[in-house]
Each structure stands twice: as structure tokens, then as C-alpha cells.
Design an enzyme around this catalytic site. Structure first.
Site, PDB file in Angstrom:
ATOM      1  N   ASP A   1       0.882  -1.166   0.000  1.00 56.41           N
ATOM      2  CA  ASP A   1       0.000   0.000   0.000  1.00 56.41           C
ATOM      3  C   ASP A   1       0.918   1.214   0.000  1.00 56.41           C
ATOM      4  O   ASP A   1       1.508   1.558   1.026  1.00 56.41           O
ATOM      5  CB  ASP A   1      -0.898  -0.005   1.230  1.00 56.41           C
ATOM      6  CG  ASP A   1      -1.769   1.233   1.342  1.00 56.41           C
ATOM      7  OD1 ASP A   1      -1.640   2.172   0.518  1.00 56.41           O
ATOM      8  OD2 ASP A   1      -2.581   1.281   2.295  1.00 56.41           O
ATOM      9  N   VAL A   2       1.075   1.853  -1.149  1.00 59.41           N
ATOM     10  CA  VAL A   2       2.028   2.957  -1.270  1.00 59.41           C
ATOM     11  C   VAL A   2       1.560   4.228  -0.561  1.00 59.41           C
ATOM     12  O   VAL A   2       2.303   5.208  -0.519  1.00 59.41           O
ATOM     13  CB  VAL A   2       2.393   3.251  -2.744  1.00 59.41           C
ATOM     14  CG1 VAL A   2       3.213   2.100  -3.324  1.00 59.41           C
ATOM     15  CG2 VAL A   2       1.170   3.552  -3.578  1.00 59.41           C
TER      16      VAL A   2
ATOM     17  N   ASN B   1       4.328   5.440 -10.381  1.00 59.78           N
ATOM     18  CA  ASN B   1       3.314   5.292 -11.411  1.00 59.78           C
ATOM     19  C   ASN B   1       1.919   5.039 -10.852  1.00 59.78           C
ATOM     20  O   ASN B   1       0.940   5.272 -11.538  1.00 59.78           O
ATOM     21  CB  ASN B   1       3.716   4.134 -12.339  1.00 59.78           C
ATOM     22  CG  ASN B   1       2.645   3.815 -13.334  1.00 59.78           C
ATOM     23  OD1 ASN B   1       2.364   4.608 -14.224  1.00 59.78           O
ATOM     24  ND2 ASN B   1       2.024   2.670 -13.178  1.00 59.78           N
TER      25      ASN B   1
ATOM     26  N   LYS C   1      -2.349  15.868 -10.240  1.00 63.85           N
ATOM     27  CA  LYS C   1      -1.331  15.806 -11.285  1.00 63.85           C
ATOM     28  C   LYS C   1      -0.589  17.141 -11.419  1.00 63.85           C
ATOM     29  O   LYS C   1       0.612  17.152 -11.704  1.00 63.85           O
ATOM     30  CB  LYS C   1      -1.928  15.342 -12.610  1.00 63.85           C
ATOM     31  CG  LYS C   1      -2.389  13.881 -12.560  1.00 63.85           C
ATOM     32  CD  LYS C   1      -1.261  12.944 -12.130  1.00 63.85           C
ATOM     33  CE  LYS C   1      -1.683  11.504 -12.084  1.00 63.85           C
ATOM     34  NZ  LYS C   1      -0.552  10.587 -11.848  1.00 63.85           N
TER      35      LYS C   1
ATOM     36  N   TYR D   1      -8.273  14.436  -9.726  1.00 71.13           N
ATOM     37  CA  TYR D   1      -7.191  13.910 -10.549  1.00 71.13           C
ATOM     38  C   TYR D   1      -6.322  15.034 -11.091  1.00 71.13           C
ATOM     39  O   TYR D   1      -5.086  15.002 -10.978  1.00 71.13           O
ATOM     40  CB  TYR D   1      -7.773  13.074 -11.697  1.00 71.13           C
ATOM     41  CG  TYR D   1      -6.723  12.429 -12.565  1.00 71.13           C
ATOM     42  CD1 TYR D   1      -6.106  11.257 -12.173  1.00 71.13           C
ATOM     43  CD2 TYR D   1      -6.349  12.997 -13.783  1.00 71.13           C
ATOM     44  CE1 TYR D   1      -5.146  10.655 -12.964  1.00 71.13           C
ATOM     45  CE2 TYR D   1      -5.392  12.407 -14.577  1.00 71.13           C
ATOM     46  CZ  TYR D   1      -4.789  11.231 -14.169  1.00 71.13           C
ATOM     47  OH  TYR D   1      -3.822  10.642 -14.952  1.00 71.13           O
TER      48      TYR D   1
END
Length: 169
Positions: free
Chosen positions: A58-59, A85, A157, A153
Site C-alpha cells: 500500500d504505497v 506510477n 497531477k 485527478y
């Protein structure tokens, strides 16, 4: 010395394709992702699967990320690159339809995870001999040309672009 890379989101899409490219080029690859079965499927497609390290992770969890970097270095003795990523989005909708919970999930996966992984990788790259390495953060054209209904999102980003530029300094 063989080169090594950590790839997050390695169980599908761009992450899977990248992991396969690096494995097939002879790199040691630590594949991080939420689902062990998806990571195993990626490795099963590689010509050089012996150089893979499957790490269900789990990053968004700080200690899990630190443990993944430590496991990578224990296996490969060095960390040459990180490809951040892993990513998430929400179904399209106006900002008033976006729940705070959904917002926080996208921020955690797209931004906080990139920070946690970059921090742990940078710490390792600075401490190892020889020093150095590369950190690649996967952004999106949405940071420059947003699509309607993608507030979380697009915002993350944009932030990933800023994080990347700051780290490079």
C-alpha cells in the site's frame, strides 16, 4: 553491478508495461502494487522473471513504503531508479458531486504516495555508494489540459509536477 528499479502500480497498464520493459532489459525490478495476483501476472509475462521482486504494498502507508525500499535494497544491494506510477481517479462529475472521501483517496494515491516513495528512494540513493539515482513521477497531460469533471485527478497531477520540479532542485 546490475541496475535496479522500483515501479509502483506495476500490476497493470503503464506500470506493467514498464516493469516488463525493465525486466526484459536485464534490470532488477521491485514490483509494487496492491494486488499480489496482478503483480504475479506481470512477472509471468517477463522473459527475465528471476530478476523480479514482488512486493504487495500500500504505497499510501509510510512504513510499507520504507519496508519495500529496504526489501529492494536487500535483494539488489542498490537502488538506481524509482518510477512513481500508481494512480487513481474518480468517476467524472462536477465538484459539488465529489465527496471529500473520494478527494482524499485520490490525493493519497496520486500525491502522498509519490511523496512517500520519492522520500524513501531519495534517502536510499543519497546514502548508497555510489550515490545517486533517478526518480520518475508519472504525471498527466491533465496537469496542463484538464478534462471536465476531474477536479481531484487534475489537482493531484498539477501537484505531482510541482513535487517533481522541487525534488529535481
Amino acid at each position: 553491478m546490475n541496475k535496479s528499479i522500483i515501479i509502483t502500480g506495476a500490476g497493470s497498464g503503464v506500470g506493467r508495461a514498464t516493469a516488463l520493459a525493465f525486466l526484459n532489459a536485464g534490470w532488477g525490478v521491485a514490483l509494487l502494487g496492491r494486488r499480489a495476483d496482478a503483480l504475479e501476472e506481470t512477472v509471468s509475462q517477463a522473459e527475465n522473471s528471476d530478476a523480479a521482486l514482488i512486493l504487495p504494498t500500500d504505497v499510501t502507508d509510510e512504513m510499507a513504503v520504507v519496508e519495500a525500499v529496504d526489501a529492494t535494497v536487500a535483494k539488489f544491494r542498490h537502488l538506481d531508479a524509482l518510477f512513481n506510477n500508481a494512480g487513481s481517479g474518480t468517476p467524472p462529475g462536477t465538484i459539488d458531486e465529489l465527496s471529500v472521501e473520494a478527494w482524499k483517496k485520490v490525493v493519497d494515491v496520486n500525491l502522498t504516495a509519490s511523496f512517500l516513495c520519492a522520500r524513501a528512494a531519495f534517502r536510499q540513493m543519497r546514502a548508497q555508494s555510489p550515490q545517486g539515482g533517478r526518480i520518475i513521477n508519472n504525471g498527466s497531460i491533465s496537469a496542463h489540459v484538464p478534462r471536465p469533471g476531474t477536479a481531484a485527478y487534475t489537482a493531484t497531477k498539477h501537484a505531482v509536477t510541482g513535487l517533481t520540479r522541487t525534488i529535481s532542485l
